[in-house]
Every structure is written in C-alpha cells, then in structure tokens.
Design an enzyme around this catalytic site. Structure first.
Site, mmCIF file in Angstrom:
data_model
loop_
_atom_site.group_PDB
_atom_site.id
_atom_site.type_symbol
_atom_site.label_atom_id
_atom_site.label_comp_id
_atom_site.label_asym_id
_atom_site.label_seq_id
_atom_site.Cartn_x
_atom_site.Cartn_y
_atom_site.Cartn_z
ATOM 1 N N LYS A 41 -9.208 4.402 -19.683
ATOM 2 C CA LYS A 41 -9.638 4.729 -21.043
ATOM 3 C C LYS A 41 -8.457 4.581 -22.012
ATOM 4 C CE LYS A 41 -13.346 5.696 -18.659
ATOM 5 N NZ LYS A 41 -13.685 7.013 -18.185
ATOM 6 N N TYR A 69 -17.125 14.827 -16.508
ATOM 7 C CA TYR A 69 -17.582 13.444 -16.430
ATOM 8 C C TYR A 69 -18.639 13.336 -15.310
ATOM 9 C CZ TYR A 69 -17.471 8.551 -15.115
ATOM 10 O OH TYR A 69 -17.829 7.281 -14.762
ATOM 11 N N ASP A 80 -8.685 17.521 -16.437
ATOM 12 C CA ASP A 80 -8.891 16.113 -16.781
ATOM 13 C C ASP A 80 -8.492 15.953 -18.247
ATOM 14 O OD1 ASP A 80 -9.955 13.623 -17.548
ATOM 15 O OD2 ASP A 80 -11.435 13.701 -15.937
ATOM 16 N N ARG A 108 0.830 -1.212 0.000
ATOM 17 C CA ARG A 108 0.000 0.000 0.000
ATOM 18 C C ARG A 108 0.865 1.264 0.000
ATOM 19 N NH1 ARG A 108 -2.195 1.786 4.414
ATOM 20 N NH2 ARG A 108 -2.478 -0.272 5.304
#
Ligand code: PLP
Length: 388
Positions: A210, A120, A185, A66
């Site tokens: 994407k 988005y 973005d 982590r």
C-alpha cells in the site's frame, strides 16, 4: 527503542543507503542472485548453524536467497528506522508477514489471539478460520484485559482500521496487555502519521503493497519489531519461504524516499474531500480519523454500487495507498470473506464506500465524485417520491 536523531523526511531518503557513497554508488544495487559461490563450505556451515541457533541476520557473504538478501536488508533497515524499532523483517506480502507472526507465537505454544474488529478482511479470516491453528477471542478495546488467557500469544489491533477508519488508543491497549505482545497494523497511518512502537506496541505490521510502495506495482509485507521477535520471524521466513523478492525490496526502498511527501499531500486532499462529503446531503455518514491520513470512508444515501460504476477519473479497484485514487465497496470486495454478521458487528455497513485518495488535483477528484454521487442519488430520490 531507537529515536532517530534525524527527521523522518531525512531518514526516508537516506536510511538503508548510508554506505552507497563509500561504495562509489548512487542508486541502490539490486542483487537478484538466488545463490552465492563459496569455496569455504566450513564457513558456510558455521553461518547456517548460527542462523539456526539464533535467527540473527547472517553476517558475511550471503548463502542462499531464502536466507538473506542484501537489497531486501536495506529496505528492512530503512523501515525499522522510520518506525523507531530495532529491526524489521520483510515478507512476500502483508498476509505472509501476519502468518509468520501467528506461526512464531504458535510455535511457542501461544495460539490464542485477542483481536479487535474491524481488521482487514483477510486478517479477520486468517485469525477466525483457524487455518494456522489460531484460536481468536474478538473483543472491543475495553475488553482486552479480561480476554487475555495464559496461552494468549498476541493482541491484534488495526488503527485506523480497514475499512471504517475506527481508531484504537494504542497506549491504553498497551496498558491492558501486560507482557503479551501487541501487533498493530500500521498500514493506513504509516510511520509518517503514527509510530506505534512509541506507545508500547511490539510488532508493527505493514502491507507494504500500500503506502510504502505507493505506486500500485509491488506486493510486500513487513514487521517492524525488537530484535528478539525479529529472530523468530526470520527463522519462520526461512522455513516457510514467504520471502520478499529483491526487486520488490528495491521498489519498496525507493517508495520510502517519497513516503512523507506522498502521505502529507494525499492526506491534505483526503481531509478536504472528507469535509465536502460531510456537508453533502447525498452522503449519510463520513468516517475520517482524528490523526488524518489519505483514506476516507463514507456511507451514501443512494446505491453504493452506482458510485463505483459512476466514477471515471477515480479507479474502481480494491487496494489502496497508490499515487492514484481508488474506491471500492468493502462489503463486496475487501471484506467479502468476513461473515455478514461479523461485518455488521465491525461497523461495515452495506452502504459504506472506502476511498484511497491519491495525488491528483483535489478539484478534479471532487468533480468526479460529485458526478458519480449525482448519478446514484437521483434514482434514490425518485424512489422516495414514488413511495410517498
Ligand atoms: C492489504 C492489507 C493487508 C494485507 O496485505 P497484502 O500485502 O495484500 O497481503 C493487511 N492489512 C491491511 C490493513 C491491508 O490494507
């Protein structure tokens, strides 16, 4: 900001992999370890203290997955090179990446965000719902300067925006923001078409799910930024756990190698489809950005749901950026979570369809679209005739 001395196509293939030959390797090693054995607990304690104090990427052997992972670090290094930023921090998804940005700014007491629609759908929801304690002022680009307050921690824009492909002039926005960091973005443009850091953007966000992945088989997010912001993001990631899985990091790094060729080829087909759609009487409006890209949005004269039901080669599905072509109805799916009035103010009409153009032959794609459009346009014309 680093300007790469090698071209983007070369960086895409080599960044994050420069040490492989010296290691006697060709493919990138995939390290799936969750923990790392060490008999030197004093040394581990020092690395943990150093990370807690600074947020710098730990040096020496990793401690726990982590905190740090070598495969994910390669993807981060490569993406930072492509975006021309000092650093990049990867997350489990685009939304985990945006959440970390909001949390790190909020933890500095800067909970107010100035944002430009459309964004988005889930980004719009995350800002507007106050789920993370954010307070948002929505404005247009011209209103950014006057919307900024003493507690504004972030200005957020998307360009080209999901789903209307509306464009924002990043240089002008940077000019309006003063010292408040801008998050852009860059999911739709990718660094192949636009490098926002060159225009003064401090945080470049990607849904890596994407174009960076590019094959519809990996979920991830990443923020490219300066090292000062990256340190805060790593500390949030360690504390909240939204880490990118190493296998996802491996697949994303592999995806980056073909990003320039994919984006250029897909964009050429998208531009051709946008041209044909704009000359088509069954289509009332086409949105295609000036900078190009592989996304096309268009408003149909007939029933948009009929087009979704009528495509065969094209896959009717949400998401984008894959090697295959996808189409969806934003008002029903990607932007469903946004209130209808807010959708309308963002220019997202009920007749809008959003298409992510893949690598198929453009004539095959056009044949499929043409058939789906005819199937829905016919009843609309009949209705018109009946009404006359
Ligand atoms: C999909 C998307 C996101 C969210 O990314 P996930 O990886 O699905 O969490 C954010 N911004 C844009 C522009 C997107 O298309």
């Amino acid at each position: 900001m680093d300007t790469p001395s090698r071209s983007l196509a070369t960086e895409a293939v080599h960044a994050g992999r420069e040490d492989l030959a010296a290691l006697g390797l060709h493919a990138v090693p995939l390290d799936l370890s969750t923990t790392y054995p060490s008999r030197d607990s004093r040394g581990e304690a020092a690395r943990i203290d150093e990370f807690a104090a600074t947020g710098a990427r730990p040096e020496g052997p990793p401690v726990y997955a982590r905190l740090d992972n070598p495969t994910v670090a390669r993807f981060e290094d490569a993406l930072a090179r492509l975006e021309g930023t000092e650093s990049a921090v990867a997350f489990a998804s685009g939304m985990a990446a945006l959440s970390a940005v909001l949390l790190v700014r909020g933890s500095a007491g800067l909970r107010h965000v100035v944002a430009v629609r459309p964004l988005y759908g889930c980004s719009d929801h995350l800002l507007g719902s106050g789920l993370l304690g954010t307070e948002v002022t929505w404005t247009d680009p011209a209103g950014i300067a006057s919307a900024i307050r003493p507690d504004t921690g972030l200005v957020m824009v998307e360009t080209p925006a999901n789903p209307t492909l509306a464009e924002v002039d990043l240089r002008a926005v940077a000019h309006s923001c003063g010292s408040v960091p801008i998050l852009a973005d860059n999911t739709f443009a990718t660094p192949v078409l636009q490098r926002p850091a060159e225009s003064g953007v401090r945080l470049v966000l990607h849904s890596a799910t994407k174009y960076l992945g590019g094959h519809g088989d990996v979920l991830g997010g990443v923020v490219a930024c300066d090292e000062e912001l990256a340190r805060g993001l790593r500390q949030i990631r360690f504390a909240t756990g939204g880490v990118l899985h190493p296998l996802a990091g491996y697949l994303l790094l592999r995806g980056l190698a073909t990003l320039p060729v994919r984006v250029r080829a897909q964009s050429a087909s998208a531009a051709e489809l946008a041209r044909r759609l704009s000359e088509d009487p069954r289509v009332s409006r086409v949105h295609y950005p000036r900078i190009g890209g592989a996304m096309v949005a268009f408003e149909v004269a007939g029933d948009p749901h009929g087009v979704i039901g009528g495509v065969d080669l094209i896959t009717p599905a949400v998401s984008l950026g894959s090697v295959d072509t996808l189409i969806q109805h934003p008002a029903s799916i990607s932007h469903r979570i946004v209130e209808e009035a807010d959708r309308r103010s963002g220019g997202i009409s009920e007749r809008l369809l959003r298409m992510s153009v893949g690598l198929e032959d453009v004539e095959d794609l056009w044949a499929d679209l043409d058939r789906a459009l005819s199937a829905t346009a016919a009843p609309a014309r009949q209705q018109e005739r009946a009404a006359r």
